[in-house]
Design an enzyme around this catalytic site. Sequence first.
Site, PDB file in Angstrom:
ATOM      1  N   GLY A  46       0.824  -1.194   0.000  1.00 40.07           N
ATOM      2  CA  GLY A  46       0.000   0.000   0.000  1.00 40.07           C
ATOM      3  C   GLY A  46       0.860   1.246   0.000  1.00 40.07           C
ATOM      4  CD  GLN A  51       3.405   5.813   2.584  1.00 39.88           C
ATOM      5  OE1 GLN A  51       2.397   5.252   2.153  1.00 39.88           O
ATOM      6  NE2 GLN A  51       4.449   5.138   3.021  1.00 39.88           N
ATOM      7  CB  CYS A  91       5.501   2.043   6.926  1.00 38.06           C
ATOM      8  SG  CYS A  91       5.000   3.572   6.137  1.00 38.06           S
ATOM      9  CG  LEU A  92       6.534   1.005   0.783  1.00 34.23           C
ATOM     10  CD1 LEU A  92       5.893   1.327  -0.566  1.00 34.23           C
ATOM     11  CD2 LEU A  92       7.638  -0.040   0.615  1.00 34.23           C
ATOM     12  CG  HIS A 133      -0.115   1.048   7.302  1.00 31.88           C
ATOM     13  ND1 HIS A 133       0.931   0.608   8.077  1.00 31.88           N
ATOM     14  CD2 HIS A 133       0.423   1.934   6.428  1.00 31.88           C
ATOM     15  CE1 HIS A 133       2.042   1.213   7.678  1.00 31.88           C
ATOM     16  NE2 HIS A 133       1.762   2.013   6.672  1.00 31.88           N
ATOM     17  CD  GLU A 134      -0.970   2.290   2.875  1.00 26.67           C
ATOM     18  OE1 GLU A 134      -0.587   3.471   2.772  1.00 26.67           O
ATOM     19  OE2 GLU A 134      -0.184   1.346   3.082  1.00 26.67           O
ATOM     20  CG  HIS A 137       0.439   6.731   5.606  1.00 26.34           C
ATOM     21  ND1 HIS A 137       1.594   7.206   6.173  1.00 26.34           N
ATOM     22  CD2 HIS A 137       0.677   5.422   5.318  1.00 26.34           C
ATOM     23  CE1 HIS A 137       2.500   6.226   6.232  1.00 26.34           C
ATOM     24  NE2 HIS A 137       1.961   5.133   5.725  1.00 26.34           N
TER      25      HIS A 137
HETATM   26 NI    NI Z   1       2.877   3.288   5.497  1.00 21.21          NI
END
Ligand code: NI
Length: 173
Positions: A46, A51, A91-92, A133-134, A137
């Site tokens: 995701g 991000q 997480c990226l 999670h997304e 953000h």
């Molecule tokens: Ni993340």
Amino acid sequence: MGLRMIRELGDPVLGKKAKAVKEMTPKLKQLIADMKETMYDSDGVGLAAPQVGMLKRIVVIDVSAEQDQPIVMINPEIVEQDGEQTGWEGCLSVPGKSGKVTRPRHVVAKALNEEMEEFTIEGEDLLARAICHELDHLDGHMYVELVEGRLYTNEELDEMFAKETEEEAEEQA
Ligand code: NI
């Protein structure tokens, strides 16, 4: 455009609230295409627009093993959640690390698709986790705020899992 730079923990943009999308534009279509490409390139499940430095309420998610089932959610909202699951999350924007996070096991969310049509999505297990999670953000929240214990490096996790497998093998022997 193509790949976009992924912002990392500590970048102020990750702590800001993203703004709702009012209409689809060629620029936003490009952003969504780039977000998918960036997510797949980084092998993530995701990615949220903040991000990549864009404060728009847009996320892309794909929890399929083949990475061929992208879900685009615009102005998403969780409308129902229940159950509980505790598991590893990464997480990226926090590369090379993971932590244990408790999330609902099941969520129902409403969002707009790329055509700005409303749809409802139901997610369990990993998909429920990814949606939570997304969406966090978009409100400037990161999973590290929810981690139980500390963050582990991927090397530490590999060692832990290798040990567990060894122990299991011994138990079975
Ligand atoms: Ni993340």
